[in-house]
Design a protein around this motif. Sequence first.
Motif, PDB file in Angstrom:
ATOM      1  N   TYR A  91      11.964  -4.865 -11.310  1.00 24.28           N
ATOM      2  CA  TYR A  91      12.318  -3.522 -11.751  1.00 24.28           C
ATOM      3  C   TYR A  91      11.968  -2.470 -10.701  1.00 24.28           C
ATOM      4  CZ  TYR A  91      12.972  -5.321 -16.529  1.00 24.28           C
ATOM      5  OH  TYR A  91      13.401  -5.995 -17.644  1.00 24.28           O
ATOM      6  N   LEU A  92      11.154  -2.851  -9.729  1.00 23.85           N
ATOM      7  CA  LEU A  92      10.755  -1.941  -8.651  1.00 23.85           C
ATOM      8  C   LEU A  92      10.960  -2.633  -7.317  1.00 23.85           C
ATOM      9  CD1 LEU A  92       7.321  -0.644 -10.035  1.00 23.85           C
ATOM     10  CD2 LEU A  92       9.501   0.577 -10.068  1.00 23.85           C
ATOM     11  N   PRO A  93      11.226  -1.875  -6.259  1.00 30.54           N
ATOM     12  CA  PRO A  93      11.344  -2.482  -4.926  1.00 30.54           C
ATOM     13  C   PRO A  93       9.964  -2.950  -4.446  1.00 30.54           C
ATOM     14  CG  PRO A  93      11.556  -0.096  -4.787  1.00 30.54           C
ATOM     15  CD  PRO A  93      11.525  -0.436  -6.245  1.00 30.54           C
ATOM     16  N   LEU A  94       9.803  -4.241  -4.281  1.00 30.58           N
ATOM     17  CA  LEU A  94       8.512  -4.804  -3.898  1.00 30.58           C
ATOM     18  C   LEU A  94       8.027  -4.237  -2.569  1.00 30.58           C
ATOM     19  CD1 LEU A  94       6.203  -6.815  -4.428  1.00 30.58           C
ATOM     20  CD2 LEU A  94       7.598  -8.569  -3.302  1.00 30.58           C
ATOM     21  N   ASP A  95       8.929  -4.050  -1.616  1.00 25.89           N
ATOM     22  CA  ASP A  95       8.536  -3.540  -0.297  1.00 25.89           C
ATOM     23  C   ASP A  95       7.872  -2.173  -0.408  1.00 25.89           C
ATOM     24  OD1 ASP A  95       9.538  -5.804   0.838  1.00 25.89           O
ATOM     25  OD2 ASP A  95      11.385  -4.876   1.616  1.00 25.89           O
ATOM     26  N   ASP A  96       8.395  -1.320  -1.274  1.00 27.81           N
ATOM     27  CA  ASP A  96       7.834   0.018  -1.457  1.00 27.81           C
ATOM     28  C   ASP A  96       6.436  -0.067  -2.062  1.00 27.81           C
ATOM     29  OD1 ASP A  96       7.666   2.828  -1.545  1.00 27.81           O
ATOM     30  OD2 ASP A  96       8.424   2.858  -3.596  1.00 27.81           O
ATOM     31  N   VAL A  97       6.270  -0.958  -3.042  1.00 25.70           N
ATOM     32  CA  VAL A  97       4.965  -1.114  -3.684  1.00 25.70           C
ATOM     33  C   VAL A  97       3.935  -1.625  -2.679  1.00 25.70           C
ATOM     34  CG1 VAL A  97       3.676  -2.386  -5.445  1.00 25.70           C
ATOM     35  CG2 VAL A  97       5.965  -1.493  -5.965  1.00 25.70           C
ATOM     36  N   ILE A  98       4.300  -2.654  -1.936  1.00 26.29           N
ATOM     37  CA  ILE A  98       3.370  -3.236  -0.958  1.00 26.29           C
ATOM     38  C   ILE A  98       3.014  -2.214   0.118  1.00 26.29           C
ATOM     39  CG2 ILE A  98       3.075  -5.017   0.803  1.00 26.29           C
ATOM     40  CD1 ILE A  98       2.922  -6.040  -2.081  1.00 26.29           C
ATOM     41  N   ASP A  99       4.019  -1.500   0.608  1.00 23.50           N
ATOM     42  CA  ASP A  99       3.772  -0.504   1.660  1.00 23.50           C
ATOM     43  C   ASP A  99       2.850   0.606   1.154  1.00 23.50           C
ATOM     44  OD1 ASP A  99       4.510   0.631   4.356  1.00 23.50           O
ATOM     45  OD2 ASP A  99       5.210   2.275   3.084  1.00 23.50           O
ATOM     46  N   THR A 100       3.068   1.055  -0.074  1.00 25.24           N
ATOM     47  CA  THR A 100       2.228   2.116  -0.659  1.00 25.24           C
ATOM     48  C   THR A 100       0.787   1.639  -0.808  1.00 25.24           C
ATOM     49  OG1 THR A 100       4.100   3.068  -1.866  1.00 25.24           O
ATOM     50  CG2 THR A 100       1.884   3.609  -2.659  1.00 25.24           C
ATOM     51  N   LEU A 101       0.602   0.426  -1.296  1.00 23.87           N
ATOM     52  CA  LEU A 101      -0.747  -0.089  -1.517  1.00 23.87           C
ATOM     53  C   LEU A 101      -1.454  -0.401  -0.203  1.00 23.87           C
ATOM     54  CD1 LEU A 101      -0.134  -2.381  -4.632  1.00 23.87           C
ATOM     55  CD2 LEU A 101      -1.031  -0.043  -4.568  1.00 23.87           C
ATOM     56  N   LYS A 102      -0.714  -0.876   0.785  1.00 24.12           N
ATOM     57  CA  LYS A 102      -1.314  -1.151   2.102  1.00 24.12           C
ATOM     58  C   LYS A 102      -1.792   0.133   2.759  1.00 24.12           C
ATOM     59  CE  LYS A 102       0.429  -3.943   5.147  1.00 24.12           C
ATOM     60  NZ  LYS A 102       1.400  -4.653   6.013  1.00 24.12           N
ATOM     61  N   ASN A 103      -1.098   1.216   2.483  1.00 25.82           N
ATOM     62  CA  ASN A 103      -1.400   2.485   3.145  1.00 25.82           C
ATOM     63  C   ASN A 103      -2.049   3.505   2.218  1.00 25.82           C
ATOM     64  OD1 ASN A 103      -0.117   2.102   5.922  1.00 25.82           O
ATOM     65  ND2 ASN A 103       1.551   1.516   4.568  1.00 25.82           N
ATOM     66  N   LYS A 104      -2.665   3.017   1.149  1.00 29.50           N
ATOM     67  CA  LYS A 104      -3.361   3.915   0.233  1.00 29.50           C
ATOM     68  C   LYS A 104      -4.510   4.616   0.960  1.00 29.50           C
ATOM     69  CE  LYS A 104      -6.796   0.641  -1.458  1.00 29.50           C
ATOM     70  NZ  LYS A 104      -7.907   1.373  -0.816  1.00 29.50           N
ATOM     71  N   PRO A 105      -4.997   5.737   0.438  1.00 32.67           N
ATOM     72  CA  PRO A 105      -6.146   6.398   1.057  1.00 32.67           C
ATOM     73  C   PRO A 105      -7.336   5.446   1.183  1.00 32.67           C
ATOM     74  CG  PRO A 105      -5.121   7.846  -0.546  1.00 32.67           C
ATOM     75  CD  PRO A 105      -4.445   6.519  -0.684  1.00 32.67           C
ATOM     76  N   HIS A 106      -8.062   5.569   2.255  1.00 30.54           N
ATOM     77  CA  HIS A 106      -9.121   4.622   2.601  1.00 30.54           C
ATOM     78  C   HIS A 106     -10.180   4.472   1.514  1.00 30.54           C
ATOM     79  CE1 HIS A 106     -12.895   3.300   4.605  1.00 30.54           C
ATOM     80  NE2 HIS A 106     -12.064   2.511   5.267  1.00 30.54           N
ATOM     81  N   ASP A 107     -10.519   5.553   0.839  1.00 28.24           N
ATOM     82  CA  ASP A 107     -11.628   5.507  -0.113  1.00 28.24           C
ATOM     83  C   ASP A 107     -11.190   5.310  -1.567  1.00 28.24           C
ATOM     84  OD1 ASP A 107     -13.502   5.892   1.914  1.00 28.24           O
ATOM     85  OD2 ASP A 107     -13.301   8.072   1.812  1.00 28.24           O
ATOM     86  N   THR A 108      -9.908   5.149  -1.810  1.00 26.21           N
ATOM     87  CA  THR A 108      -9.411   5.031  -3.176  1.00 26.21           C
ATOM     88  C   THR A 108      -9.371   3.568  -3.628  1.00 26.21           C
ATOM     89  OG1 THR A 108      -8.043   7.000  -2.884  1.00 26.21           O
ATOM     90  CG2 THR A 108      -7.502   5.558  -4.735  1.00 26.21           C
ATOM     91  N   HIS A 109      -9.963   3.299  -4.787  1.00 22.47           N
ATOM     92  CA  HIS A 109      -9.877   1.973  -5.392  1.00 22.47           C
ATOM     93  C   HIS A 109      -8.586   1.893  -6.210  1.00 22.47           C
ATOM     94  CE1 HIS A 109     -13.994   1.110  -4.296  1.00 22.47           C
ATOM     95  NE2 HIS A 109     -14.440   2.158  -4.981  1.00 22.47           N
ATOM     96  N   VAL A 110      -7.867   0.786  -6.083  1.00 19.23           N
ATOM     97  CA  VAL A 110      -6.666   0.562  -6.886  1.00 19.23           C
ATOM     98  C   VAL A 110      -6.794  -0.800  -7.561  1.00 19.23           C
ATOM     99  CG1 VAL A 110      -4.158   0.272  -6.904  1.00 19.23           C
ATOM    100  CG2 VAL A 110      -5.205   1.987  -5.408  1.00 19.23           C
ATOM    101  N   VAL A 111      -6.543  -0.818  -8.873  1.00 17.05           N
ATOM    102  CA  VAL A 111      -6.616  -2.054  -9.654  1.00 17.05           C
ATOM    103  C   VAL A 111      -5.231  -2.341 -10.224  1.00 17.05           C
ATOM    104  CG1 VAL A 111      -7.797  -3.297 -11.505  1.00 17.05           C
ATOM    105  CG2 VAL A 111      -8.971  -1.415 -10.311  1.00 17.05           C
ATOM    106  N   VAL A 112      -4.728  -3.549  -9.980  1.00 15.49           N
ATOM    107  CA  VAL A 112      -3.419  -3.970 -10.476  1.00 15.49           C
ATOM    108  C   VAL A 112      -3.625  -5.118 -11.454  1.00 15.49           C
ATOM    109  CG1 VAL A 112      -1.162  -4.927  -9.860  1.00 15.49           C
ATOM    110  CG2 VAL A 112      -2.300  -3.310  -8.307  1.00 15.49           C
ATOM    111  N   THR A 113      -2.998  -5.020 -12.635  1.00 16.61           N
ATOM    112  CA  THR A 113      -3.141  -6.090 -13.617  1.00 16.61           C
ATOM    113  C   THR A 113      -1.788  -6.705 -13.966  1.00 16.61           C
ATOM    114  OG1 THR A 113      -2.866  -4.870 -15.698  1.00 16.61           O
ATOM    115  CG2 THR A 113      -5.028  -4.740 -14.631  1.00 16.61           C
ATOM    116  N   GLY A 114      -1.857  -7.850 -14.621  1.00 17.47           N
ATOM    117  CA  GLY A 114      -0.657  -8.527 -15.101  1.00 17.47           C
ATOM    118  C   GLY A 114      -0.534  -9.926 -14.532  1.00 17.47           C
ATOM    119  N   ARG A 115       0.014 -10.825 -15.331  1.00 11.89           N
ATOM    120  CA  ARG A 115       0.177 -12.201 -14.863  1.00 11.89           C
ATOM    121  C   ARG A 115       1.269 -12.298 -13.808  1.00 11.89           C
ATOM    122  NH1 ARG A 115       1.775 -15.957 -19.741  1.00 11.89           N
ATOM    123  NH2 ARG A 115      -0.096 -15.008 -20.614  1.00 11.89           N
ATOM    124  N   ASN A 116       1.303 -13.424 -13.113  1.00  9.47           N
ATOM    125  CA  ASN A 116       2.322 -13.707 -12.096  1.00  9.47           C
ATOM    126  C   ASN A 116       2.341 -12.694 -10.954  1.00  9.47           C
ATOM    127  OD1 ASN A 116       4.035 -14.598 -14.954  1.00  9.47           O
ATOM    128  ND2 ASN A 116       3.650 -16.122 -13.380  1.00  9.47           N
TER     129      ASN A 116
END
Length: 207
Positions: free
Chosen positions: A148-173
């Motif tokens: 439902y979302l472009p995987l490349d955009d998600v990966i790029d956003t998470l790879k380049n998140k602010p240095h001090d920000t914690h991000v938690v992703v949930t869900g199976r698979n």
Amino acid sequence: MKTEGMTEEEINKRHAEKMAKKKAARDKMIATKTEEKGLLMVHTGKGKGKTTAAMGLAARAVGNGMKICIVQFVKGVWNTGERLVLEKFPDQVVMKAMGEGFTWDTQDRQRDIAAAQAAWAYAKEAINNPDYQMVILDELNIVLRYDYLPLDDVIDTLKNKPHDTHVVVTGRNAKEELIEIADMVTEMEMVKHHFRGGVKAQVGIEF
């Protein structure tokens, strides 16, 4: 540790020596860990507890005075126990339920895609908002699984998140690309589940 024929005093002494060595080794290991940064954490797997663990992190963050944004990609506005608790801290927690239910509930793919895209747009803003020290993307893995979302955009956003920000992703698979860039990945394994024994979802356990 063999203790046959030893006195209680000898057993205690040997135990103390063993624990001292273990503590020294652990202290040496901890001393090498000097980097501090925001983590990308993934909770996945077929077992129960992925969202529960993320909400536990949210509670811990609140206790430490942090500000958190929680974006729920699938669940609608359910009156869950964690929502009722976290809403008591409006100065620290923003909780956005942007999904409309599971795909088998809506049975409308285009509606699900539109909801996922709106949630992702909001999530990207939250990730890059310096006010938040932690952003939880609940069930993001589900919408990624259905493309439902472009995987490349998600990966790029998470790879380049602010240095001090914690991000938690949930869900199976969880996608392999996400697992690869994550700092921490926990897979919940289902050994036994009451649901399969005919027990329905219960207050305080599932919601």
